[in-house]
Design a protein around this motif. Structure first.
Motif, PDB file in Angstrom:
ATOM      1  N   ARG A 187     -52.048  11.229 -66.562  1.00 49.15           N
ATOM      2  CA  ARG A 187     -50.729  11.855 -66.656  1.00 49.15           C
ATOM      3  C   ARG A 187     -49.816  11.499 -65.482  1.00 49.15           C
ATOM      4  NH1 ARG A 187     -54.361  15.815 -68.362  1.00 49.15           N
ATOM      5  NH2 ARG A 187     -54.257  16.246 -70.597  1.00 49.15           N
ATOM      6  N   THR A 188     -50.271  10.608 -64.633  1.00 47.52           N
ATOM      7  CA  THR A 188     -49.414  10.047 -63.591  1.00 47.52           C
ATOM      8  C   THR A 188     -49.055   8.618 -63.961  1.00 47.52           C
ATOM      9  OG1 THR A 188     -50.354  11.467 -61.869  1.00 47.52           O
ATOM     10  CG2 THR A 188     -49.256   9.462 -61.135  1.00 47.52           C
TER      11      THR A 188
ATOM     12  N   SER B 284     -48.600  11.928 -57.874  1.00 49.25           N
ATOM     13  CA  SER B 284     -49.371  12.707 -58.843  1.00 49.25           C
ATOM     14  C   SER B 284     -48.464  13.639 -59.622  1.00 49.25           C
ATOM     15  CB  SER B 284     -50.476  13.517 -58.161  1.00 49.25           C
ATOM     16  OG  SER B 284     -51.209  14.283 -59.115  1.00 49.25           O
ATOM     17  N   ASP B 285     -48.993  14.103 -60.756  1.00 48.28           N
ATOM     18  CA  ASP B 285     -48.267  15.014 -61.637  1.00 48.28           C
ATOM     19  C   ASP B 285     -48.787  16.441 -61.567  1.00 48.28           C
ATOM     20  OD1 ASP B 285     -50.050  15.665 -64.441  1.00 48.28           O
ATOM     21  OD2 ASP B 285     -50.768  14.106 -63.102  1.00 48.28           O
ATOM     22  N   HIS B 286     -49.942  16.681 -60.902  1.00 42.02           N
ATOM     23  CA  HIS B 286     -50.662  17.940 -61.128  1.00 42.02           C
ATOM     24  C   HIS B 286     -50.844  18.753 -59.856  1.00 42.02           C
ATOM     25  CE1 HIS B 286     -53.843  20.664 -62.645  1.00 42.02           C
ATOM     26  NE2 HIS B 286     -53.211  20.480 -63.789  1.00 42.02           N
TER      27      HIS B 286
ATOM     28  N   SER C  76     -53.262  20.493 -58.942  1.00 40.83           N
ATOM     29  CA  SER C  76     -54.595  20.385 -58.338  1.00 40.83           C
ATOM     30  C   SER C  76     -54.612  19.369 -57.204  1.00 40.83           C
ATOM     31  CB  SER C  76     -55.641  19.992 -59.390  1.00 40.83           C
ATOM     32  OG  SER C  76     -55.383  18.685 -59.890  1.00 40.83           O
TER      33      SER C  76
ATOM     34  N   PRO D  35     -43.994  16.188 -63.355  1.00 44.25           N
ATOM     35  CA  PRO D  35     -44.989  17.195 -62.983  1.00 44.25           C
ATOM     36  C   PRO D  35     -45.158  18.314 -64.001  1.00 44.25           C
ATOM     37  CG  PRO D  35     -42.929  17.607 -61.846  1.00 44.25           C
ATOM     38  CD  PRO D  35     -42.764  16.295 -62.575  1.00 44.25           C
ATOM     39  N   THR D  36     -46.305  18.958 -63.906  1.00 47.43           N
ATOM     40  CA  THR D  36     -46.518  20.223 -64.599  1.00 47.43           C
ATOM     41  C   THR D  36     -45.561  21.260 -64.010  1.00 47.43           C
ATOM     42  OG1 THR D  36     -48.188  20.895 -62.988  1.00 47.43           O
ATOM     43  CG2 THR D  36     -48.962  19.685 -64.940  1.00 47.43           C
TER      44      THR D  36
END
Length: 220
Positions: free
Chosen positions: A11-12, A181-183, A185, A201-202
Motif C-alpha cells: 500500500r506504499t 509509508s502509508d501506515h 504502524s 495514508p490511512t
C-alpha cells in the motif's frame, strides 16, 4: 555516507496488501484444492481479531493452510516471479515507481522494508531493481520452505529493530534516512528517519502526519 531511501511496500508501492493475494495466487496456481480451505482461514482471522493469535502466528497458520509446510525452493521462486509480473502489471502506484527511480537517480540507496515475507518479496524487489530488502523471514530446511517464521514479523517496532540491525550489519548506522509509508504502524520507522514522506495514508497516519508536520503525498 550514502543517504538511504527506505520504502514500505504494501500500500506504499503496491495498491493493496500482497500477503493474502500471494496466498490466493499460490493456491490457485499450485494446489487449487486448497481454495476449499478458505473458510478455515476466516476462522484464523477471527482468532487474530479476538487477540487469540498474534499477527506472526496468523501468517504461519495461513501459509501452512494455503501453501503447505514443505515447498521446494524452485516452485516458490517460479511462482514468485509469476506473481510479481501480474502485480507490476496493474497493482502498483505509477507515482511510487517514479519516485523510487528519482531517489535512485539522486544517488540514494533504495531499500524495501516490509512485513511481507521475504521469499516472494525478493522477486518484487528484483523486478524493481532494489537490491536491499528487510522483510519477514521464513524457515528454510535446505531448499524446502517451511510454514514458520525465522524471527519476528517485520511490523511496527519490530520493523524498526530489524532495520537498525541491518544498518549496523551494513556499516550504515547514522546514514541519512528518508522513509516512505502509508501506515500508522510505521511510526517507529518515521521516528528513526531524518525525513518522513507519508504516502496515500490511512486516516490514522494522516492525522499523525498532520499533527507532526510530516509531508503527505497522495500517489496516483
Amino acid at each position: 555516507m550514502t543517504p538511504l531511501s527506505i520504502f514500505d511496500m504494501d500500500r506504499t508501492i503496491t495498491r493493496s496488501g500482497t500477503w493474502s493475494p500471494w496466498l490466493l495466487f499460490w493456491a490457485a496456481r499450485e494446489a487449487p484444492w486448497r481454495l476449499a480451505l478458505l473458510p478455515v482461514a476466516a476462522v484464523f482471522g477471527a482468532a487474530y481479531l479476538a487477540k487469540r493469535v498474534s499477527r506472526a502466528r496468523l501468517k504461519e497458520l495461513n501459509q501452512r493452510l494455503l501453501m503447505g509446510d514443505a515447498v521446494p525452493r524452485a516452485r516458490v521462486e517460479a511462482a514468485a516471479r509469476a506473481f510479481t509480473a501480474r502485480l507490476l502489471d496493474r497493482g502498483v502506484f505509477p507515482d511510487a515507481l517514479l519516485r523510487l527511480e528519482a531517489e535512485r537517480a539522486a544517488g540514494r540507496r533504495v531499500v524495501l522494508a516490509t512485513a511481507s515475507c521475504e521469499f516472494y518479496v525478493r522477486a518484487i524487489a528484483d523486478a524493481l531493481g532494489v537490491a536491499d530488502v528487510v522483510a519477514t523471514r521464513s524457515v528454510w530446511d535446505g531448499d524446502v520452505l517451511r510454514a514458520r517464521l525465522a524471527g519476528p514479523n517485520c511490523y511496527g517496532q519490530a520493523k524498526r529493530d530489524m532495520v537498525e540491525a541491518w544498518l549496523a550489519a551494513e556499516g550504515l548506522t547514522g546514514a541519512p534516512i528518508r522513509f516512505f509509508s502509508d501506515h500508522v504502524s510505521d511510526v517507529p520507522m518515521f521516528e528513526l528517519a531524518d525525513e518522513q514522506v507519508v504516502t496515500t495514508p490511512t486516516p490514522k497516519l494522516r492525522a499523525v502526519a498532520q499533527a507532526r508536520g510530516w509531508p503527505i503525498i497522495d500517489w496516483v
